[in-house]
Design an enzyme around this catalytic site. Structure first.
Site, PDB file in Angstrom:
ATOM      1  N   CYS A  82       0.828  -1.209   0.000  1.00  0.00           N
ATOM      2  CA  CYS A  82       0.000   0.000   0.000  1.00  0.00           C
ATOM      3  C   CYS A  82       0.867   1.267   0.000  1.00  0.00           C
ATOM      4  O   CYS A  82       1.458   1.586  -1.018  1.00  0.00           O
ATOM      5  CB  CYS A  82      -0.993  -0.049   1.158  1.00  0.00           C
ATOM      6  SG  CYS A  82      -2.390   1.055   0.879  1.00  0.00           S
ATOM      7  N   HIS A 176      -3.019  -5.320   1.695  1.00  0.00           N
ATOM      8  CA  HIS A 176      -2.301  -5.568   2.952  1.00  0.00           C
ATOM      9  C   HIS A 176      -2.409  -7.027   3.392  1.00  0.00           C
ATOM     10  O   HIS A 176      -3.248  -7.335   4.253  1.00  0.00           O
ATOM     11  CB  HIS A 176      -2.929  -4.740   4.072  1.00  0.00           C
ATOM     12  CG  HIS A 176      -2.790  -3.263   3.949  1.00  0.00           C
ATOM     13  ND1 HIS A 176      -1.726  -2.562   4.456  1.00  0.00           N
ATOM     14  CD2 HIS A 176      -3.602  -2.337   3.393  1.00  0.00           C
ATOM     15  CE1 HIS A 176      -1.881  -1.274   4.225  1.00  0.00           C
ATOM     16  NE2 HIS A 176      -3.018  -1.113   3.578  1.00  0.00           N
ATOM     17  N   GLU A 178      -0.586  -8.443   5.418  1.00  0.00           N
ATOM     18  CA  GLU A 178      -0.192  -8.490   6.839  1.00  0.00           C
ATOM     19  C   GLU A 178      -1.383  -8.329   7.772  1.00  0.00           C
ATOM     20  O   GLU A 178      -1.272  -8.559   8.972  1.00  0.00           O
ATOM     21  CB  GLU A 178       0.884  -7.432   7.132  1.00  0.00           C
ATOM     22  CG  GLU A 178       0.420  -5.979   7.178  1.00  0.00           C
ATOM     23  CD  GLU A 178       0.241  -5.344   5.798  1.00  0.00           C
ATOM     24  OE1 GLU A 178       0.266  -6.070   4.780  1.00  0.00           O
ATOM     25  OE2 GLU A 178       0.042  -4.112   5.750  1.00  0.00           O
TER      26      GLU A 178
HETATM   27  N1  GLN Z   1      -3.344   6.357   0.796  1.00  0.00           N
HETATM   28  C1  GLN Z   1      -2.181   6.076   1.568  1.00  0.00           C
HETATM   29  C2  GLN Z   1      -0.972   6.809   1.004  1.00  0.00           C
HETATM   30  O1  GLN Z   1      -1.090   7.576   0.091  1.00  0.00           O
HETATM   31  C3  GLN Z   1      -1.881   4.589   1.624  1.00  0.00           C
HETATM   32  C4  GLN Z   1      -2.891   3.881   2.471  1.00  0.00           C
HETATM   33  C5  GLN Z   1      -2.386   2.624   3.101  1.00  0.00           C
HETATM   34  O2  GLN Z   1      -1.187   2.341   3.187  1.00  0.00           O
HETATM   35  N2  GLN Z   1      -3.301   1.852   3.619  1.00  0.00           N
HETATM   36  O3  GLN Z   1       0.099   6.624   1.524  1.00  0.00           O
END
Ligand code: GLN
Length: 197
Positions: A82, A176, A178
């Site tokens: 992410c 994710h 994890e």
């Molecule tokens: N939108 C977040 C970002 O720009 C990422 C979100 C996440 O890691 N769950 O970093």
């Protein structure tokens, strides 16, 4: 390398504890990494989910931006989830002003592409190289990958968008693993670290 590789989790911000637990479950020795000198002690590194603008700022503040870029160039295996995927992109489509990345994957990402926090969702995702069928993808304000360059391999797509990518020893997912009890994506990474593949 021993059969139990040491894998760091970049511990500036984000879901560090969850990654430490998932790596331990996937048979790695997992350690938090905050300082540049700690990079020398790990066989691989995870960049967690969280907020990429914050991780970017703290990486500069902690003197990690250049050392980590150099480590990736020198072949350190890295897995980002992410916000971690965003940090591993060579280019962000919509960066906040001053937002930098470590780079490592020739791809262009769009932040928050799947919507806002309250539009977070779970979906089954087939990930190339992960045996045993689809994994549960948890998408939280998730980015997607707009496009990849010739050197990058798409590992998964969801809803017509690229959500998992690998280039050499660097891999990343929009979602994710994890946060689920399913450690197969971490096992894929640990296996790649262990075997140098
Ligand atoms: N939108 C977040 C970002 O720009 C990422 C979100 C996440 O890691 N769950 O970093």
């Amino acid at each position: 390398m021993s059969s139990t590789p040491t894998i760091g989790v970049l511990a500036l911000q984000g879901d560090v504890r969850e990654h430490l637990a998932a790596l331990a479950a996937a048979d790695a020795a997992a350690v938090p990494v905050r300082r540049p000198e700690e990079l020398a002690g790990v066989d691989g590194l995870v960049v967690p989910g969280g907020e990429s603008t914050t991780i970017s700022k703290l990486a500069v503040l902690f003197g990690l931006m250049e050392p980590l870029r150099a480590a990736i160039r020198d072949g350190l295996p890295v897995y980002g989830t992410c916000a971690g995927l965003i940090m591993l992109a060579d280019k962000i489509l919509d960066p906040r002003s001053g937002q930098e990345t470590f780079g490592g994957i020739d791809m262009i990402v769009r932040r928050n592409a799947f919507g806002r926090q309250n539009e977070s969702f779970e979906a089954r995702v087939d990930v190339r190289g992960v045996p045993g069928g689809a994994v549960d993808g948890v998408f939280i304000r998730a980015p997607w990958v707009e496009s990849v360059g010739a050197g990058a391999e798409v590992l998964a797509e969801y809803g017509g968008h690229i959500v998992a990518v690998r280039q050499g020893r660097v891999m990343a997912t929009s979602f994710h693993p994890e946060l689920t009890g399913d450690h197969r994506v971490h096992e894929l990474f640990v296996h790649a670290v262990r075997t140098g593949s």
